[in-house]
Design an enzyme around this catalytic site. Structure first.
Site, short mmCIF file in Angstrom:
data_model
loop_
_atom_site.label_atom_id
_atom_site.label_comp_id
_atom_site.label_asym_id
_atom_site.label_seq_id
_atom_site.Cartn_x
_atom_site.Cartn_y
_atom_site.Cartn_z
CG LEU A 181 -1.85 -1.17 1.41
CD1 LEU A 181 -2.88 -0.84 2.47
CD2 LEU A 181 -2.53 -1.56 0.11
N GLY A 226 1.14 -5.20 1.24
CA GLY A 226 0.07 -5.29 0.24
C GLY A 226 0.51 -6.02 -1.03
CG ASN A 250 6.46 -5.32 5.73
OD1 ASN A 250 5.41 -5.39 5.10
ND2 ASN A 250 7.33 -4.35 5.54
CD GLU A 251 0.78 -5.76 6.56
OE1 GLU A 251 1.53 -6.71 6.87
OE2 GLU A 251 0.21 -5.70 5.46
N1 CO8 Z 1 4.56 3.67 -0.16
C1 CO8 Z 1 5.00 4.87 -0.57
N2 CO8 Z 1 6.27 5.10 -0.94
C2 CO8 Z 1 7.12 4.07 -0.92
C3 CO8 Z 1 6.72 2.79 -0.51
C4 CO8 Z 1 5.36 2.62 -0.11
N3 CO8 Z 1 4.89 1.43 0.28
N4 CO8 Z 1 7.79 1.97 -0.58
C5 CO8 Z 1 8.81 2.71 -1.04
N5 CO8 Z 1 8.42 3.98 -1.24
C6 CO8 Z 1 9.21 5.09 -1.76
C7 CO8 Z 1 10.50 5.34 -0.94
O1 CO8 Z 1 10.23 6.16 0.18
C8 CO8 Z 1 11.37 5.99 -1.97
O2 CO8 Z 1 10.95 7.34 -2.10
P1 CO8 Z 1 12.03 8.50 -2.47
O3 CO8 Z 1 12.60 8.10 -3.79
O4 CO8 Z 1 11.21 9.75 -2.51
O5 CO8 Z 1 13.06 8.50 -1.38
C9 CO8 Z 1 11.00 5.28 -3.27
O6 CO8 Z 1 9.71 4.73 -3.04
C10 CO8 Z 1 11.96 4.18 -3.64
O7 CO8 Z 1 12.11 3.31 -2.54
P2 CO8 Z 1 13.49 2.57 -2.18
O8 CO8 Z 1 14.63 3.49 -2.44
O9 CO8 Z 1 13.37 2.01 -0.81
O10 CO8 Z 1 13.48 1.43 -3.31
P3 CO8 Z 1 14.28 0.04 -3.27
O11 CO8 Z 1 14.21 -0.48 -4.65
O12 CO8 Z 1 15.61 0.20 -2.63
O13 CO8 Z 1 13.42 -0.91 -2.30
C11 CO8 Z 1 11.36 -1.83 -1.45
C12 CO8 Z 1 12.14 -1.30 -2.69
C13 CO8 Z 1 11.99 -3.12 -0.97
C14 CO8 Z 1 9.94 -2.09 -1.89
C15 CO8 Z 1 11.42 -0.78 -0.34
O14 CO8 Z 1 11.08 0.49 -0.90
C16 CO8 Z 1 10.51 -1.02 0.82
O15 CO8 Z 1 10.80 -1.87 1.64
N6 CO8 Z 1 9.41 -0.27 0.93
C17 CO8 Z 1 8.49 -0.34 2.01
C18 CO8 Z 1 7.53 -1.44 1.80
C19 CO8 Z 1 6.55 -1.52 2.93
O16 CO8 Z 1 6.90 -1.62 4.09
N7 CO8 Z 1 5.26 -1.45 2.61
C20 CO8 Z 1 4.23 -1.52 3.56
C21 CO8 Z 1 3.04 -0.73 3.12
S1 CO8 Z 1 1.68 -1.00 4.23
C22 CO8 Z 1 0.71 -2.21 3.53
O17 CO8 Z 1 0.88 -2.58 2.39
C23 CO8 Z 1 -0.44 -2.85 4.31
C24 CO8 Z 1 -1.02 -1.92 5.27
C25 CO8 Z 1 -2.24 -2.48 5.97
C26 CO8 Z 1 -2.83 -1.40 6.86
C27 CO8 Z 1 -3.73 -1.95 7.88
C28 CO8 Z 1 -4.03 -0.89 8.95
C29 CO8 Z 1 -5.22 -1.29 9.80
#
Ligand code: CO8
Length: 375
Positions: A181, A226, A250-251
């Site tokens: 997400l 997500g 990994n939430e």
């Molecule tokens: N949302 C928004 N922006 C993101 C996300 C995301 N999920 N993931 C990465 N970005 C952004 C980064 O901040 C970065 O932004 P910027 O260029 O401005 O600095 C850009 O995307 C590129 O990211 P990386 O440099 O980290 O890219 P890599 O290729 O090195 O890594 C990964 C890619 C492995 C995907 C890494 O970005 C990562 O681990 N991201 C986080 C993933 C994550 O933890 N997602 C969880 C989202 S929450 C969800 O899906 C379920 C929520 C359920 C909610 C329930 C509540 C009740």
């Protein structure tokens, strides 16, 4: 059979009905009605001339019906057609589709075979019956409201298409299948936006987990949260054999909690015990570890992910559709019903949870961590 998000039956011509948006009551043959138009997002039929394009909110018009000029063309055509007889309209406007359902969006339908929207590219090979949905939303295919909306619409269109029997999900971004997400949709936003976003997340899952078609995830990069949910909602998962890629729910690492239907989908994939550990610890599994616990079904070299997915799809499509899809529904329906009967409560819960100060603080810290990691 109907998909889980279930399209409602087209109403009869002689029925008077209420416009889904303005609540005005229409009588048969009235001047201001247009032919029934199905909104794939709301899963409702509408026929009010002035409201038909706004059923999903102005911000989504373009995603649903294409460009503004196409919208205008369609509006004009619909208004003109309102003067025709219903049977004439049926032949010009409604295309009979898979499962006896009807598609009322000819513009979208005709473009379907090779549609390129901004965030998802869909290629359907009508001969093999296989569609490939390529996520192309840089940098990391995060699931924003726009992405989710496009996804739901594409799924609905393919579901309605007789010639499409299977869908492969994959990514055109290097190293990432989907980052899950879009955190920016949950950070610093008001309750109204949070509610709209969460409904779109639900819709994505209902369409995918409840699809009648064979669905295969060709996971050619990391797939956290997500992204993992999307993968485990498919019938089969093929992942690139690269220890740097990870997948998991990994939430908890973000200080948030995977909702019950994320958890249920995971339990249905890897079992109760593994899910208990995975969710509490927010585990992200390497590709080999994911294979060990059954989170993915197969590892192949990066360059073979898509071709293996296509070969696997061909095997699945050798099974008669009706028998396979009834079996699928039998396995998944109880899980789907749990959400469909609690959708509004689930949205309320999410909105209350995500707008809490403490949760916003956790998300802010996680975002900062993502940025700092880069620096
Ligand atoms: N949302 C928004 N922006 C993101 C996300 C995301 N999920 N993931 C990465 N970005 C952004 C980064 O901040 C970065 O932004 P910027 O260029 O401005 O600095 C850009 O995307 C590129 O990211 P990386 O440099 O980290 O890219 P890599 O290729 O090195 O890594 C990964 C890619 C492995 C995907 C890494 O970005 C990562 O681990 N991201 C986080 C993933 C994550 O933890 N997602 C969880 C989202 S929450 C969800 O899906 C379920 C929520 C359920 C909610 C329930 C509540 C009740």
């Amino acid at each position: 059979m109907k998909s889980a998000g279930g399209a409602k039956k087209i109403p009869k011509e002689e029925d008077k009905d209420v416009c889904g948006r303005c609540k005005k009551i229409f009588l048969p043959g009235g001047e201001d009605i247009v032919p029934w138009v199905f909104c794939p997002l709301c899963m409702e039929w509408f026929h009010c001339t002035s409201c038909v394009f706004f059923v999903c909110g102005p911000s989504r018009q373009t995603s649903i019906y294409g460009s503004t000029s196409q919208l205008t063309d369609m509006a004009t055509a619909l208004r003109q057609s309102a003067k025709l007889t219903f049977s004439g309209l049926c032949s010009s406007f409604f295309l009979h589709c898979r499962n006896g359902r009807v598609c009322a969006l000819p513009y979208v339908h005709n473009r379907r075979h090779n549609s390129t929207s901004s965030k998802i590219k869909v290629d359907l090979d009508s001969t093999s019956g296989i569609a490939v949905m390529n996520f192309q939303s840089p940098p990391v295919n995060s699931l924003s409201l726009d992405f989710l909306t496009e996804f739901a619409i594409n799924m609905e269109k393919l579901e309605m298409d007789k010639s499409c029997r299977g869908v492969i999900l994959t990514s055109s971004q290097p190293k990432v299948f989907s980052a899950g997400l879009d955190i920016m949709e949950m950070y610093g936003k008001g309750p109204e936006h949070a509610g709209e976003f969460w409904r779109a997340v639900q819709e994505m899952w209902l369409k995918l987990y409840g699809s009648d078609m064979v669905t295969i995830a060709a996971i050619n990069g990391s797939s956290p949260a997500g992204g993992c949910l999307m993968s485990i909602s498919c019938d089969y998962r093929i992942m690139a054999d690269n220890p740097r890629y990870s997948i998991g729910l990994n939430e908890t690492l973000l200080g948030i909690v995977a909702p019950f239907w994320f958890k249920d989908t995971m339990v249905n994939t890897v079992g109760h015990r593994e899910t208990e550990k995975a969710l509490q610890l927010g585990l992200l599994y390497s590709a080999p570890d994911a294979l060990k616990i059954g989170l993915v079904d197969q590892l192949v070299p990066q360059e073979s992910v898509l071709s293996t997915a296509t070969e696997t799809m061909t095997k699945w499509l050798a099974i008669p559709d009706h028998a396979r899809s009834i079996t699928k529904s039998m396995m998944r329906k109880p899980t789907i019903d749990k959400l469909t009967s609690n959708r509004e409560t689930d949205i309320k819960y999410f909105v209350n949870f995500i707008t809490r100060e403490s949760i916003q603080k956790s998300l802010g810290m996680y975002l900062a961590m993502l940025k700092n990691r880069k620096a």
